[in-house]
Design an enzyme around this catalytic site. Structure first.
Site, mmCIF file in Angstrom:
data_model
loop_
_atom_site.group_PDB
_atom_site.id
_atom_site.type_symbol
_atom_site.label_atom_id
_atom_site.label_comp_id
_atom_site.label_asym_id
_atom_site.label_seq_id
_atom_site.Cartn_x
_atom_site.Cartn_y
_atom_site.Cartn_z
ATOM 1 N N LYS A 1 -24.832 -28.477 -10.246
ATOM 2 C CA LYS A 1 -23.541 -29.088 -10.616
ATOM 3 C C LYS A 1 -22.819 -29.562 -9.350
ATOM 4 O O LYS A 1 -23.154 -29.126 -8.236
ATOM 5 C CB LYS A 1 -22.700 -28.068 -11.378
ATOM 6 C CG LYS A 1 -22.354 -26.812 -10.578
ATOM 7 C CD LYS A 1 -21.798 -25.718 -11.467
ATOM 8 C CE LYS A 1 -21.468 -24.474 -10.669
ATOM 9 N NZ LYS A 1 -21.094 -23.337 -11.540
ATOM 10 N N TYR B 1 -0.810 -33.623 15.760
ATOM 11 C CA TYR B 1 0.485 -33.658 15.066
ATOM 12 C C TYR B 1 1.236 -32.338 15.180
ATOM 13 O O TYR B 1 0.652 -31.264 14.994
ATOM 14 C CB TYR B 1 0.268 -33.952 13.583
ATOM 15 C CG TYR B 1 -0.273 -35.333 13.284
ATOM 16 C CD1 TYR B 1 0.351 -36.483 13.778
ATOM 17 C CD2 TYR B 1 -1.403 -35.488 12.488
ATOM 18 C CE1 TYR B 1 -0.147 -37.747 13.477
ATOM 19 C CE2 TYR B 1 -1.904 -36.740 12.181
ATOM 20 C CZ TYR B 1 -1.275 -37.866 12.680
ATOM 21 O OH TYR B 1 -1.767 -39.107 12.383
HETATM 22 C C1 LIG Z 1 -21.945 -22.288 -11.198
HETATM 23 C C2 LIG Z 1 -22.595 -21.413 -12.171
HETATM 24 C C3 LIG Z 1 -23.730 -20.657 -11.819
HETATM 25 C C4 LIG Z 1 -24.242 -20.550 -10.396
HETATM 26 O O1 LIG Z 1 -23.406 -19.666 -9.688
HETATM 27 P P1 LIG Z 1 -23.768 -19.227 -8.185
HETATM 28 O O2 LIG Z 1 -22.828 -18.131 -7.870
HETATM 29 O O3 LIG Z 1 -23.536 -20.427 -7.326
HETATM 30 O O4 LIG Z 1 -25.177 -18.813 -8.206
HETATM 31 C C5 LIG Z 1 -24.364 -19.946 -12.822
HETATM 32 N N1 LIG Z 1 -23.918 -19.975 -14.088
HETATM 33 C C6 LIG Z 1 -22.826 -20.658 -14.461
HETATM 34 C C7 LIG Z 1 -22.382 -20.623 -15.879
HETATM 35 C C8 LIG Z 1 -22.121 -21.402 -13.519
HETATM 36 O O5 LIG Z 1 -21.032 -22.070 -13.886
#
Ligand SMILES: *Cc1c(COP(=O)(O)O)cnc(C)c1O
Length: 383
Positions: free
Chosen positions: A41, A272
């Protein structure tokens, strides 16, 4: 057609596919016989979803996961044929396209009728994974809604509209050594939910609960499949353990070159607001990356590697650039000259994105997913 000005990037993120493959293989070996879903994702946590998915599958991942169906559709368009699951939906989610492209759909409750309608319109069964909220309080059906959801899924399955492939949940505290008891509770609630699904005649072939911290610390969570996100990118989900401790290799590195180098007097204000002043006569190097590139503005004092030496960010990080006090003689033109290599994190420096995350008061997950769009990703092939 590529033109010459695109050939040599001025700042870059390198994606080491050998490291990625190593991480996926390591995890696959570890969790065997459970399968590995590589979670890609948010553009593969900023690493490039399509490229990551291809290497992950070649290295032994048998599933790919995304949050959005639109992300999964992009992977299908890019030719990824592995089983795909997406789990976060809205009333505008293109469920019919998901079904037509053989994308499995996570179902937490509200979307089941939308999915059923899309399946009827497509004249194809929807493959779904029912999600139970065992304590994270995000999506997933609440325990008191679970029986009803299983009943409805079972009815729809009997008419051939849906096929229930799996049941899943997500942990709240698996990254925390003090969170063991909460993981135990969630896991027990999950197993109960699977029993309920089976009582409704659902087969539940793929039981999956583990994210990276759970798969790394709790073998009892591996079940039929693990959903591995941050760990495949070689990042540790634990505050107290490095990727090395876990046998993982950081996949992303972030580099550029020194853009300017000049003398400065004692008392010179830097960037800045003059949040930093030179304590002695010195030289200042300019690093041409800022918050638009994903260098968090708040990360003052973060470590930077320049040509073999370690420095810290001096003063405010701006949109495009930040300054490093080289703490050297005012006339020293040899240290960190214009063009010298700079690494914010990566293998040359041994720095990890954790150091930047720490300086920014965040976690490595956020650091790598927020690298700016104007920083090209250079993919270093595996083999
Ligand atoms: C993002 C996500 C994962 C992966 O999580 P990590 O901690 O990066 O391994 C797994 N399951 C769901 C439902 C997620 O949203």
């Amino acid at each position: 057609m590529a033109t010459s000005w695109t050939a040599e990037p001025e700042r870059w993120v390198t994606i080491d596919h050998a490291a990625l493959a190593h991480n996926v293989e390591t995890i696959a070996r570890w969790v065997k016989p459970a399968q590995v879903m590589a979670v890609v994702k948010a553009d593969g946590y900023g690493h490039g979803a399509v490229e990551v998915a291809k290497t992950a599958v070649a290295a032994g991942a048998t599933w790919i996961g995304t949050a959005h169906i639109r992300e999964a559709l992009e992977l299908r368009e890019a030719g990824i044929t592995a089983p795909l699951l997406a789990w976060l939906h809205t009333i505008r989610t293109p469920f019919r396209a998901a079904i037509e492209h053989n994308i499995d759909i996570g179902v937490s409750g509200p979307e089941i009728e939308m999915v059923a309608e899309a399946a009827r319109a497509a004249d194809l069964p929807a493959r779904i994974h029912l999600k139970i909220d065992t304590g994270l309080s995000r999506n997933g059906a609440a325990p008191e809604q679970w029986d009803e959801l299983c009943k409805r899924a079972s009815e729809l399955q009997q008419t051939g509209i849906v096929r229930v492939v799996g049941v899943f949940t997500h942990f709240a505290t698996a990254d925390d050594p003090d969170g063991e008891a909460a993981v135990d509770e969630q896991l027990a609630a999950y197993h109960q939910a699977v029993d309920t699904a089976r009582k409704h005649g659902l087969t539940v072939d793929v039981r999956h609960v583990a994210n990276s911290p759970a798969l790394l610390s709790r073998p009892d969570t591996h079940l039929d499949m693990v959903r591995a996100g941050v760990a495949i990118y070689g990042l540790s989900p634990f505050a107290e353990r490095t990727p090395e401790d876990l046998g993982l290799r950081q996949v992303m590195s972030f580099g550029t070159t020194v853009a300017n180098n000049k003398p400065a007097d004692e008392g010179t204000g830097v960037s800045y607001g003059y949040a930093y002043r030179c304590q002695t006569p010195t030289r200042l190097a300019l690093v041409p990356c800022g918050y638009a590139d994903g260098v968090p503005r708040i990360a003052e004092g973060a470590p930077v590697w320049i040509d073999g030496n370690y420095y810290r960010v001096a003063g405010r990080i701006a949109m495009d650039q930040f300054v490093v006090d080289l703490n050297t003689d005012r006339d020293d033109e040899l240290t960190a000259p214009v063009g010298a290599p700079v690494e914010l994190f990566g293998p040359k420096s041994g720095l990890t994105s954790d150091a930047w995350a720490l300086a920014a008061g965040t976690i490595n997950y956020e650091l790598v997913t927020r690298i700016g769009a104007r920083v090209p990703r250079i993919h270093k092939p595996w083999i």
